[in-house]
Design a protein around this motif. Structure first.
Motif, PDB file in Angstrom:
ATOM      1  N   LEU A  21       1.108  -1.008   0.180  1.00 55.09           N
ATOM      2  CA  LEU A  21      -0.245   0.214   0.889  1.00 55.09           C
ATOM      3  C   LEU A  21       0.726   0.918   0.103  1.00 55.09           C
ATOM      4  N   ALA A  22       1.804   1.369   0.822  1.00 57.41           N
ATOM      5  CA  ALA A  22       3.427   2.390   0.982  1.00 57.41           C
ATOM      6  C   ALA A  22       3.414   2.766  -1.351  1.00 57.41           C
ATOM      7  N   PHE A  23       2.943   1.775  -2.333  1.00 62.22           N
ATOM      8  CA  PHE A  23       3.768   1.745  -3.226  1.00 62.22           C
ATOM      9  C   PHE A  23       2.972   2.091  -4.424  1.00 62.22           C
ATOM     10  N   ASP A  24       1.773   2.543  -3.259  1.00 62.58           N
ATOM     11  CA  ASP A  24      -0.064   3.270  -3.813  1.00 62.58           C
ATOM     12  C   ASP A  24       0.332   3.987  -4.047  1.00 62.58           C
ATOM     13  N   ASP A  25       0.866   5.307  -4.427  1.00 62.55           N
ATOM     14  CA  ASP A  25       1.061   6.358  -4.623  1.00 62.55           C
ATOM     15  C   ASP A  25      -0.293   7.208  -5.473  1.00 62.55           C
ATOM     16  N   SER A  26      -1.118   6.559  -6.148  1.00 60.64           N
ATOM     17  CA  SER A  26      -1.783   7.160  -7.489  1.00 60.64           C
ATOM     18  C   SER A  26      -3.247   6.629  -6.619  1.00 60.64           C
ATOM     19  N   ALA A  27      -3.440   5.869  -5.380  1.00 62.82           N
ATOM     20  CA  ALA A  27      -4.714   5.594  -4.893  1.00 62.82           C
ATOM     21  C   ALA A  27      -5.521   5.451  -5.661  1.00 62.82           C
ATOM     22  N   THR A  28      -4.892   3.779  -5.897  1.00 59.14           N
ATOM     23  CA  THR A  28      -5.567   2.726  -7.281  1.00 59.14           C
ATOM     24  C   THR A  28      -6.393   1.520  -6.315  1.00 59.14           C
ATOM     25  N   LEU A  29      -6.043   1.365  -4.950  1.00 60.33           N
ATOM     26  CA  LEU A  29      -6.456   0.915  -3.473  1.00 60.33           C
ATOM     27  C   LEU A  29      -6.748   1.647  -2.682  1.00 60.33           C
ATOM     28  N   ARG A  30      -8.009   0.569  -2.393  1.00 63.27           N
ATOM     29  CA  ARG A  30      -8.536   0.962  -1.025  1.00 63.27           C
ATOM     30  C   ARG A  30      -8.656   0.339  -0.286  1.00 63.27           C
ATOM     31  N   ARG A 116     -10.423  -1.581  -6.411  1.00 64.59           N
ATOM     32  CA  ARG A 116      -9.709  -0.901  -6.752  1.00 64.59           C
ATOM     33  C   ARG A 116     -10.696  -0.366  -7.643  1.00 64.59           C
ATOM     34  N   ALA A 117      -9.835   0.561  -7.585  1.00 66.87           N
ATOM     35  CA  ALA A 117     -10.990   2.742  -7.999  1.00 66.87           C
ATOM     36  C   ALA A 117     -11.022   2.719  -9.145  1.00 66.87           C
ATOM     37  N   GLU A 118     -12.493   2.639  -9.601  1.00 64.80           N
ATOM     38  CA  GLU A 118     -13.251   3.072 -10.158  1.00 64.80           C
ATOM     39  C   GLU A 118     -12.605   3.180 -11.638  1.00 64.80           C
ATOM     40  N   VAL A 281       6.955   1.917 -13.955  1.00 67.26           N
ATOM     41  CA  VAL A 281       5.716   1.347 -13.840  1.00 67.26           C
ATOM     42  C   VAL A 281       4.791   2.396 -12.304  1.00 67.26           C
ATOM     43  N   ARG A 282       5.055   2.362 -11.566  1.00 68.07           N
ATOM     44  CA  ARG A 282       4.537   3.147 -10.783  1.00 68.07           C
ATOM     45  C   ARG A 282       3.811   4.426 -11.442  1.00 68.07           C
ATOM     46  N   HIS A 283       5.568   5.379 -12.353  1.00 65.69           N
ATOM     47  CA  HIS A 283       5.070   6.493 -12.596  1.00 65.69           C
ATOM     48  C   HIS A 283       4.014   6.684 -13.823  1.00 65.69           C
ATOM     49  N   ARG A 284       4.446   5.622 -14.525  1.00 66.75           N
ATOM     50  CA  ARG A 284       2.683   5.094 -15.830  1.00 66.75           C
ATOM     51  C   ARG A 284       1.915   5.259 -15.347  1.00 66.75           C
ATOM     52  N   LEU A 285       1.368   4.291 -13.696  1.00 64.19           N
ATOM     53  CA  LEU A 285       0.253   4.269 -13.164  1.00 64.19           C
ATOM     54  C   LEU A 285      -0.092   5.888 -12.909  1.00 64.19           C
ATOM     55  N   HIS A 286       0.303   6.288 -12.002  1.00 62.22           N
ATOM     56  CA  HIS A 286       0.437   7.724 -11.657  1.00 62.22           C
ATOM     57  C   HIS A 286       0.202   8.692 -12.536  1.00 62.22           C
ATOM     58  N   GLU A 287       0.567   8.380 -13.689  1.00 61.63           N
ATOM     59  CA  GLU A 287       0.351   9.344 -15.175  1.00 61.63           C
ATOM     60  C   GLU A 287      -1.225   9.695 -15.549  1.00 61.63           C
ATOM     61  N   SER A 288      -0.969   7.911 -16.130  1.00 58.80           N
ATOM     62  CA  SER A 288      -2.516   7.145 -16.238  1.00 58.80           C
ATOM     63  C   SER A 288      -3.835   7.563 -15.977  1.00 58.80           C
ATOM     64  N   GLY A 289      -3.505   6.989 -14.232  1.00 55.73           N
ATOM     65  CA  GLY A 289      -4.038   7.468 -13.278  1.00 55.73           C
ATOM     66  C   GLY A 289      -5.042   8.555 -13.296  1.00 55.73           C
ATOM     67  N   ALA A 290      -4.161   9.223 -12.974  1.00 53.75           N
ATOM     68  CA  ALA A 290      -4.130  11.049 -13.222  1.00 53.75           C
ATOM     69  C   ALA A 290      -5.180  11.649 -14.398  1.00 53.75           C
ATOM     70  N   ALA A 291      -5.022  11.036 -15.398  1.00 54.10           N
ATOM     71  CA  ALA A 291      -5.555  11.248 -16.856  1.00 54.10           C
ATOM     72  C   ALA A 291      -6.952  10.714 -16.655  1.00 54.10           C
ATOM     73  N   ARG A 292      -7.492   9.418 -16.197  1.00 54.22           N
ATOM     74  CA  ARG A 292      -7.986   9.090 -16.290  1.00 54.22           C
ATOM     75  C   ARG A 292      -9.167   9.769 -14.970  1.00 54.22           C
ATOM     76  N   ARG A 293      -8.673   9.617 -14.380  1.00 54.58           N
ATOM     77  CA  ARG A 293      -9.495  10.304 -12.619  1.00 54.58           C
ATOM     78  C   ARG A 293      -9.975  11.909 -13.457  1.00 54.58           C
ATOM     79  N   ARG A 294      -8.991  12.277 -14.212  1.00 57.62           N
ATOM     80  CA  ARG A 294      -9.775  13.677 -15.043  1.00 57.62           C
ATOM     81  C   ARG A 294     -10.862  13.696 -15.695  1.00 57.62           C
TER      82      ARG A 294
END
Length: 546
Positions: A21-30, A116-118, A281-294
């Motif tokens: 969970l500490a690795f998940d800085d894009s808040a993908t998991l709850r 998992r975040a929607e 992978v974390r960078h990509r997830l953070h970038e794609s996660g931000a785009a998907r949330r937007r």
């Protein structure tokens, strides 16, 4: 997800759920429930629909079917626990509460329950978990000093550590040759490195050169360090691709700036590539996660789904800001070509003004435009610009663009979006009825006059028409089943205000032919065109049936 996820072997070390969970800085998991605490061990990732004989010893299991809000998810939770899983991940649905049956199943089984975040998908979630495991394990593995996940918790730190052990200058790049991190640049750095760092990406001419020389093909297919000898264009370089399994995530470049690279530089790069994989992978997830949330927030705001105020803040938009929406649809084009046109128009819309936000919604393009004082006609200007630009693009196709009215606040943009879409529909209907004069390709409500009200009236009376019966209904159903010649004749006659000669010219038939068809409508179906109510009903029927 269709590929099978291997179950970890007994030799693979466990990582605590807390570390993952500490690795998940894009808040993908709850985290929903952890009966055994956050220090429960996780040894791998598995997919819940794998064969019943497959053990889940110590795995986090991805339940890809039913969502957490469904009571049916309780079954897979118990099944995963029975096969030795340490936790399960279920899909969240628009923030809906986890079903009580699912919570009870997790608590009784003693299994960790996460959602998992929607905005994420299962492929992203699996990549995140596998990378978290790899990163945590790399942090305790032996390797080159400093080049570990524990010693390089960010790409910038990693670049600095690799520079120290290779004796060169380092850049870490993604697959689009954007510079994600770099080490300090010395005074003797070559011009290419300086321009790459200053521009934030490898120059296009350099990428083209690497492609022509075959270096890119070698880089993306090789699993080892590639040596590029010094030449007139630059110093000696070592390059390695960063991979996660078969997927290439990026590359690490080491350049000899003013001194020879270390004899151990190649080994340091190999180790660095292993450590960089989870970080990329974390960078990509953070970038794609931000785009998907937007995208999720923009879609919710435009379509009225969820809390509009929250969506506005997520988009960096004040809920009190006046806004308008422009809707663009391709007109008379095949899907592939039309999609390319819409992609270019999306880029153009964003460059129109930095505050414009764009959403690809199926085969439509939606642009949200904040409107300041004195800018009330900006939406129409943008619609005009996009409609005029589309046919002039290489391979471009015509589009129809509708400018919705200005909403007093961002919370009311759904109405602007709906009206802009209605404007596009009216433009399309006008184009279908056009006799060669050429309808407009962009408009706002004022330009269409009563046509928008007519469209709204037709939408309102459609259920009444579809539930009705009588001579006009019988005529329309029978004639459309045999080709619609009579309906087209009635439409032309009514559009010409009863002028037989003008209607016949539009249909390209003799006036006597048109009179014969009108007489047939009266004699066969009992439709009296002298009756004003009948004429009105026929007019509505023609419009409703197209």
């Amino acid at each position: 997800m269709t590929s099978r996820t291997p179950t970890p072997t007994p030799s693979e070390s466990a990582v605590t759920l807390r570390e993952i969970l500490a690795f998940d800085d894009s808040a993908t998991l709850r985290t929903v429930l952890v009966p055994a605490g956050l220090d429960v061990g996780v040894r791998g990732v598995a997919v819940g629909d794998e064969g019943a004989a497959q053990p889940f010893d110590g795995c986090l299991v991805l339940v890809v079917g039913v969502p957490a809000a469904s009571a049916e998810a309780a079954g897979p939770v118990r099944a995963a626990a029975g096969r030795g899983a340490s936790g399960v991940v279920l899909r969240d649905t628009q923030g809906a509460a986890v079903a009580p049956e699912v919570l009870a199943a997790a608590e009784e089984s003693g299994i960790a329950l996460l959602t998992r975040a929607e905005w994420a998908d299962w492929a992203d979630t699996a990549a995140l978990l596998r990378s978290a495991l790899a990163c945590a394990r790399a942090g305790v593995d032996e390797g080159a000093p400093g080049i570990t996940a524990g010693g390089a918790e960010s790409l910038t730190a990693l670049a600095g550590a690799v520079a120290e052990y290779t004796g060169g200058s380092i850049t870490i790049e993604d697959t689009r040759f954007r510079v994600l991190a770099h080490s300090a640049t010395g005074p003797e750095a070559d011009g290419l490195r300086r321009s790459t760092i200053l521009g934030g990406r490898v120059p296009q001419w350099r990428v083209a050169e690497l492609r022509r020389s075959g270096m890119l093909r070698v880089l993306w297919t090789s699993r080892d360090v590639i040596h590029r000898a010094a030449d007139a264009d630059g110093p000696e370089r070592l390059i390695i691709a960063v991979r996660s399994g078969p997927e290439v995530l990026g590359s690490i470049w080491a350049a000899a700036d003013g001194r020879a690279l270390s004899p151990h530089a190649a080994e340091a790069l190999r180790r660095a590539a292993e450590v960089a994989a989870p970080l990329l992978v974390r960078h990509r997830l953070h970038e794609s996660g931000a785009a998907r949330r937007r995208e999720l927030a923009l879609r919710g705001l435009l379509h009225g789904d969820g809390d509009a105020r929250t969506h506005a803040w997520s988009l960096g938009l004040s809920p009190d800001a006046a806004c308008a929406v422009v809707v663009v649809e391709r007109h008379g084009a095949g899907p592939a070509v039309g999609d390319r046109t819409l992609d270019v128009l999306a880029l153009h819309a964003v460059s129109y003004r930095p505050s414009v936000q764009v959403l690809r919604d199926g085969e439509r393009l939606l642009a949200l435009l904040p409107v300041g004082a004195g800018q009330e006609r900006d939406a129409l200007r943008l619609a005009r610009e996009l409609a005029m630009l589309a046919p002039s693009l290489p391979g471009g196709v015509p589009v129809l663009a509708g400018a919705g009215p200005v909403a007093a606040t961002a919370l009311g943009v759904q109405t602007s979006c709906e009206e802009a879409a209605l404007i596009v529909r009216v433009l399309r209907e006008r184009a279908a009825r056009d006799d060669g004069a050429g309808p407009g390709r962009y408009a706002d409500a004022a330009a269409l006059g009563p046509s928008l009200d007519v469209a709204r009236v037709l939408d309102s009376v459609r259920p009444v028409w579809e539930a009705g019966d009588g001579p006009v209904h019988e005529l329309v159903r029978a004639d459309l089943a045999s080709g619609g010649e009579l309906v087209r004749t009635l439409a032309a006659y009514l559009d010409a205000s009863g002028d037989v000669a003008r209607a016949a010219a539009r249909l390209v038939v003799h006036p006597n032919t048109l009179r014969y068809r009108l007489r047939r409508a009266r004699e066969r179906f009992g439709v009296d065109l002298e009756d004003p109510d009948t004429r009105l009903l026929i007019t509505l029927a023609v419009r409703l049936t197209g």
